[in-house]
Design an enzyme around this catalytic site. Sequence first.
Site, PDB file in Angstrom:
ATOM      1  N   CYS A   2       0.850  -1.189   0.000  1.00 34.69           N
ATOM      2  CA  CYS A   2       0.000   0.000   0.000  1.00 34.69           C
ATOM      3  C   CYS A   2       0.885   1.238   0.000  1.00 34.69           C
ATOM      4  O   CYS A   2       2.097   1.162   0.208  1.00 34.69           O
ATOM      5  CB  CYS A   2      -0.915   0.014   1.222  1.00 34.69           C
ATOM      6  SG  CYS A   2      -2.038  -1.419   1.322  1.00 34.69           S
ATOM      7  N   GLY A  28      -0.874   0.719  -4.999  1.00 43.40           N
ATOM      8  CA  GLY A  28      -2.171   0.098  -4.741  1.00 43.40           C
ATOM      9  C   GLY A  28      -3.254   0.705  -5.593  1.00 43.40           C
ATOM     10  O   GLY A  28      -3.374   1.928  -5.676  1.00 43.40           O
ATOM     11  N   ASN A 101       0.733   0.440   5.805  1.00 41.12           N
ATOM     12  CA  ASN A 101       1.349  -0.337   4.731  1.00 41.12           C
ATOM     13  C   ASN A 101       2.145  -1.463   5.363  1.00 41.12           C
ATOM     14  O   ASN A 101       3.029  -1.216   6.182  1.00 41.12           O
ATOM     15  CB  ASN A 101       2.283   0.551   3.896  1.00 41.12           C
ATOM     16  CG  ASN A 101       3.114  -0.253   2.912  1.00 41.12           C
ATOM     17  OD1 ASN A 101       2.655  -1.266   2.383  1.00 41.12           O
ATOM     18  ND2 ASN A 101       4.334   0.193   2.666  1.00 41.12           N
ATOM     19  N   GLY A 102       1.825  -2.696   4.997  1.00 44.05           N
ATOM     20  CA  GLY A 102       2.555  -3.831   5.543  1.00 44.05           C
ATOM     21  C   GLY A 102       1.635  -4.948   5.946  1.00 44.05           C
ATOM     22  O   GLY A 102       0.487  -5.045   5.483  1.00 44.05           O
ATOM     23  N   TYR A 257      10.741  -4.162  -7.836  1.00 46.86           N
ATOM     24  CA  TYR A 257       9.458  -3.989  -8.530  1.00 46.86           C
ATOM     25  C   TYR A 257       8.604  -2.833  -8.036  1.00 46.86           C
ATOM     26  O   TYR A 257       8.128  -2.027  -8.815  1.00 46.86           O
ATOM     27  CB  TYR A 257       8.654  -5.291  -8.411  1.00 46.86           C
ATOM     28  CG  TYR A 257       7.244  -5.220  -8.972  1.00 46.86           C
ATOM     29  CD1 TYR A 257       7.022  -5.304 -10.340  1.00 46.86           C
ATOM     30  CD2 TYR A 257       6.146  -5.064  -8.140  1.00 46.86           C
ATOM     31  CE1 TYR A 257       5.735  -5.247 -10.870  1.00 46.86           C
ATOM     32  CE2 TYR A 257       4.856  -4.996  -8.656  1.00 46.86           C
ATOM     33  CZ  TYR A 257       4.647  -5.094 -10.019  1.00 46.86           C
ATOM     34  OH  TYR A 257       3.384  -5.017 -10.532  1.00 46.86           O
ATOM     35  N   ASP A 365      12.370  -9.009 -17.572  1.00 45.65           N
ATOM     36  CA  ASP A 365      11.358  -8.591 -16.604  1.00 45.65           C
ATOM     37  C   ASP A 365      12.024  -8.424 -15.247  1.00 45.65           C
ATOM     38  O   ASP A 365      13.121  -8.952 -15.008  1.00 45.65           O
ATOM     39  CB  ASP A 365      10.221  -9.614 -16.510  1.00 45.65           C
ATOM     40  CG  ASP A 365       8.902  -8.978 -16.071  1.00 45.65           C
ATOM     41  OD1 ASP A 365       8.911  -7.780 -15.712  1.00 45.65           O
ATOM     42  OD2 ASP A 365       7.871  -9.663 -16.080  1.00 45.65           O
ATOM     43  N   ASP A 366      11.351  -7.677 -14.369  1.00 44.86           N
ATOM     44  CA  ASP A 366      11.934  -7.444 -13.042  1.00 44.86           C
ATOM     45  C   ASP A 366      11.987  -8.720 -12.218  1.00 44.86           C
ATOM     46  O   ASP A 366      12.889  -8.927 -11.420  1.00 44.86           O
ATOM     47  CB  ASP A 366      11.145  -6.365 -12.296  1.00 44.86           C
ATOM     48  CG  ASP A 366       9.664  -6.688 -12.239  1.00 44.86           C
ATOM     49  OD1 ASP A 366       9.257  -7.498 -11.408  1.00 44.86           O
ATOM     50  OD2 ASP A 366       8.904  -6.122 -13.063  1.00 44.86           O
TER      51      ASP A 366
END
Length: 512
Positions: A2, A28, A101-102, A257, A365-366
């Site tokens: 988030c 998000g 966030n988490g 990412y 790609d990452d």
Amino acid sequence: MCGIVGVVGKGNVNLQLYDALTMLQHRGQDAAGILTCHGNKFAQQKSNGLVRDVFRTRHMQRLVGQVGIGHVRYPTAGSSGPALAQPFYVNSPYGIALAHNGNLTNTEQVSDDLYRADLRHLNTDSDSEVLLNVLAQELLKINKLKPTAEDFFSAIGAMEKRIRGGYACVALVAGYGLLAFRDPNGIRPLVFGKRETPQGTEYMVASESVAFDVVGYELIRDVQPGEAVYITTEGELHTKQCSEVAKLTPCIFEHVYFARPDSLMDGISVYKSRLRQGERLAATILEQRPDHDIDVVIPIPDSSRVAGQALAHSLGVKFREGLVKNRYIGRTFIMPGQQQRKKSVRQKLNPIRLEFEGKNVMLVDDSIVRGTTCQQIIQMAREAGANKVYFASAAPPVRYPNVYGIDMPSARELIAHGRTVEEVCAEIGADWLVYQSLEDLIAASSEGNENVTEFDCSVFTGEYVTGDVDQAYLDQLDSARNDGNKRKSDKAIERGSNALIGLHNDNAAEAG
């Protein structure tokens, strides 16, 4: 994952919060919310959807106040639905709102303690609501009509003894100011900055420094692991280390990412770390195949573009934007449901045939998580006429779930779990697959700040830095996070949300 933001300003902060959330939208896309405080009164707007869709002029007009917090959400622990949009709010003590966030790793235990010992009711299965209620309970124990900065710090210190996991939070206490704090391992990112105005100094706290740029704030520094920041409504800044044991081990997947390349995290440029990822990946390719026949390097937009450019330059081959992205489709990694992800890849990306036809293509790609995206893109490359399709991942094989706030799902949904590199290569349909080594990935990040010597690399190693994650926990996580169970849970949440809306409408009709 988030995105969170908090502002203490000298005038209305609603537009600052809105602008900052648009800069954090990549973190998000499920829901967004803003809560402001004017005097002792909260005003809030939150709902499912993107920032631009959740807030209208009429909402901004009532979101008045010089202190506020905001949140953009995508679901990890718990479910998705309107009832779970943040910030969350409790009215006792003082009136507290929180955005998080988490992910907590002991949610079930703490939820039980909150009910049995503290007699607190939880209305959702969100660990964010758990965290808010623990903070509220610890503030209630202080039992002061006018708490000081030290009282807030004491409550946060007591809270951190009860919870475990990775978290970064902003909280608004009505009439007092803004609190922000980070977990003792610094797993989830959090920074704070300031700007000078004719009326005085304004402060902002956010998940990423990029949120500061759009509104003209200057980065002060990162919030340290276990540290709390308290900014009064008058703009007085207080900081304190609240955790008895703290050690910086930030999530390395932010660099791979999640974070925007124009952000700084723990003193490390995300952009430069991705450049180094590409350079080191090129060295691995040359080591494995010094006489490679790669004609062109094509990144899978957007987060692999920087690494792809560095890789192509180091190999001395062409770099081309061979995949055009539809920018009105969300990030497939964070989309719920495998069928929706599969459908979205074709909607999201379209190949430029002339960049593929007759060529040996190295797609970059990452990372590779479920393998859904790369399987389809490899097929698209072949349909566009590629001679051979190679695939490079800027990260090592993702073999284990993330428990600290990233929806890397049950282990059995991770394509590399229980498979060798050769088996993954066959599964995604590539002619050759090369992964970044973990040592090189860590070096690419730590080179940006010699003081950051360790990272949370649990998705690659299965070693969880909080030390409380066992197989029983992972089995429970698997049950909650696999796509089939998430769909059932989301439907239940949606039914519950609709029932609450219906009850609200019935009550409103009766009142009218």
